[in-house]
Design a protein around this motif. Sequence first.
Motif, PDB file in Angstrom:
ATOM      1  N   PRO A  10     -11.345  -7.168  -6.671  1.00  0.00           N
ATOM      2  CA  PRO A  10     -11.576  -8.565  -5.834  1.00  0.00           C
ATOM      3  C   PRO A  10     -10.314  -8.629  -5.026  1.00  0.00           C
ATOM      4  CG  PRO A  10     -12.362  -8.786  -8.067  1.00  0.00           C
ATOM      5  CD  PRO A  10     -11.759  -7.502  -8.156  1.00  0.00           C
ATOM      6  N   LEU A  11      -9.023  -8.022  -5.338  1.00  0.00           N
ATOM      7  CA  LEU A  11      -7.987  -8.300  -4.599  1.00  0.00           C
ATOM      8  C   LEU A  11      -7.750  -7.309  -3.645  1.00  0.00           C
ATOM      9  CD1 LEU A  11      -5.670  -9.776  -7.591  1.00  0.00           C
ATOM     10  CD2 LEU A  11      -6.800 -10.976  -5.854  1.00  0.00           C
ATOM     11  N   ALA A  12      -8.497  -6.248  -3.547  1.00  0.00           N
ATOM     12  CA  ALA A  12      -8.168  -5.051  -2.976  1.00  0.00           C
ATOM     13  C   ALA A  12      -7.923  -5.438  -1.458  1.00  0.00           C
ATOM     14  CB  ALA A  12      -9.101  -3.848  -3.302  1.00  0.00           C
ATOM     15  N   ASP A  13      -8.984  -6.274  -0.907  1.00  0.00           N
ATOM     16  CA  ASP A  13      -9.119  -6.394   0.429  1.00  0.00           C
ATOM     17  C   ASP A  13      -7.987  -7.677   0.988  1.00  0.00           C
ATOM     18  OD1 ASP A  13     -11.124  -4.839   0.922  1.00  0.00           O
ATOM     19  OD2 ASP A  13     -12.707  -6.224   0.378  1.00  0.00           O
ATOM     20  N   LYS A  14      -7.009  -7.987   0.044  1.00  0.00           N
ATOM     21  CA  LYS A  14      -6.315  -9.283   0.433  1.00  0.00           C
ATOM     22  C   LYS A  14      -5.051  -8.268   1.166  1.00  0.00           C
ATOM     23  CE  LYS A  14      -5.503 -12.801  -1.723  1.00  0.00           C
ATOM     24  NZ  LYS A  14      -5.386 -13.845  -2.904  1.00  0.00           N
ATOM     25  N   PRO A  15      -4.520  -8.777   2.243  1.00  0.00           N
ATOM     26  CA  PRO A  15      -3.370  -8.346   2.892  1.00  0.00           C
ATOM     27  C   PRO A  15      -2.138  -8.660   2.045  1.00  0.00           C
ATOM     28  CG  PRO A  15      -4.008 -10.173   4.011  1.00  0.00           C
ATOM     29  CD  PRO A  15      -5.107 -10.008   2.987  1.00  0.00           C
ATOM     30  N   ILE A  16      -1.981  -9.594   1.415  1.00  0.00           N
ATOM     31  CA  ILE A  16      -0.844 -10.094   0.397  1.00  0.00           C
ATOM     32  C   ILE A  16      -1.414 -10.609  -0.901  1.00  0.00           C
ATOM     33  CG2 ILE A  16       1.097 -11.551   0.101  1.00  0.00           C
ATOM     34  CD1 ILE A  16       1.565 -11.622   3.061  1.00  0.00           C
ATOM     35  N   VAL A  17      -1.000 -10.082  -2.003  1.00  0.00           N
ATOM     36  CA  VAL A  17      -1.345 -10.473  -3.237  1.00  0.00           C
ATOM     37  C   VAL A  17      -0.022 -11.407  -3.972  1.00  0.00           C
ATOM     38  CG1 VAL A  17      -2.133  -9.980  -5.696  1.00  0.00           C
ATOM     39  CG2 VAL A  17      -2.834  -8.593  -3.662  1.00  0.00           C
ATOM     40  N   TYR A  18      -0.173 -12.353  -4.205  1.00  0.00           N
ATOM     41  CA  TYR A  18       0.621 -13.326  -4.712  1.00  0.00           C
ATOM     42  C   TYR A  18       0.577 -13.008  -6.427  1.00  0.00           C
ATOM     43  CZ  TYR A  18       0.965 -15.180  -0.303  1.00  0.00           C
ATOM     44  OH  TYR A  18       1.092 -15.347   1.218  1.00  0.00           O
ATOM     45  N   TRP A  19       1.654 -13.622  -7.164  1.00  0.00           N
ATOM     46  CA  TRP A  19       1.834 -13.375  -8.622  1.00  0.00           C
ATOM     47  C   TRP A  19       0.751 -14.156  -9.339  1.00  0.00           C
ATOM     48  CZ3 TRP A  19       4.072  -9.595 -10.858  1.00  0.00           C
ATOM     49  CH2 TRP A  19       5.138  -8.976 -10.157  1.00  0.00           C
ATOM     50  N   PRO A  20       0.662 -15.331  -9.015  1.00  0.00           N
ATOM     51  CA  PRO A  20      -0.685 -15.960  -9.755  1.00  0.00           C
ATOM     52  C   PRO A  20      -2.064 -15.610  -9.616  1.00  0.00           C
ATOM     53  CG  PRO A  20       0.812 -17.638  -8.256  1.00  0.00           C
ATOM     54  CD  PRO A  20       1.125 -16.240  -7.976  1.00  0.00           C
ATOM     55  N   ASP A  21      -2.131 -14.627  -8.604  1.00  0.00           N
ATOM     56  CA  ASP A  21      -3.375 -13.850  -8.335  1.00  0.00           C
ATOM     57  C   ASP A  21      -3.571 -12.675  -9.700  1.00  0.00           C
ATOM     58  OD1 ASP A  21      -3.905 -15.243  -5.852  1.00  0.00           O
ATOM     59  OD2 ASP A  21      -3.032 -13.579  -4.578  1.00  0.00           O
TER      60      ASP A  21
END
Length: 216
Positions: free
Chosen positions: A175-186
């Motif tokens: 689910p996070l693969a398409d996000k340009p930036i991943v934040y720690w809470p994610d």
Amino acid sequence: MDLRHLRYIVAAARNGSFSAAANEFNARQPIVSKRIKEVEDELGVRLFERSTAGARLTLLGEDFVVDARRVLDETEHMARHAKASRAGTLGHVVVGFYKSLSAGAFRAAVSCFRKQNPDIDIELVELPFADIAAGVISGALDAAIVLGDAGKCAMFKTIGLWSEHLVIALPKDHPLADKPIVYWPDLRGERFLVTVRDPGPDTRSTRRRNAGLPGR
């Protein structure tokens, strides 16, 4: 006999004249003649044949001047070496580092330093943090490049050199693969694979500090 005597003799040999040697050192000709005569008297040999046309080396004088030039050159080399060492532009430095730092900014920084300081030899030693700390304390390492918080190096003087982005590898269908930036809470609830050896411990500490994630 001292270096001043040798300089006068070499200059007189080069110029073929005591007067010209004196001019080279902004000295009086009688002083130069006296100093050269002192060496001849000390050695018990004649180094120059004097005449109204100038001064010409004897055979013994020619051999002496070869040695004198070598002594002066070596003395000058030692002086330059000492000054460069004091200025930090010459020497040998042993630096401890993690294997994970062998690329990127660290490699670029080492390459740049070597180009700017060709007379400083850098020896890089790959070690885990515990051995790096012990090496700095014992003096086996002159410096160390480490990752993570400066707090774990509280016993040393530390300087921040650069910061780097952490990169996370995810499956394409995550689910996070398409996000340009991943934040720690994610990343809460995600399972991580980190190394047991360095820099694994730093990675776990970073996770706990930034997101309160478990350190497994």
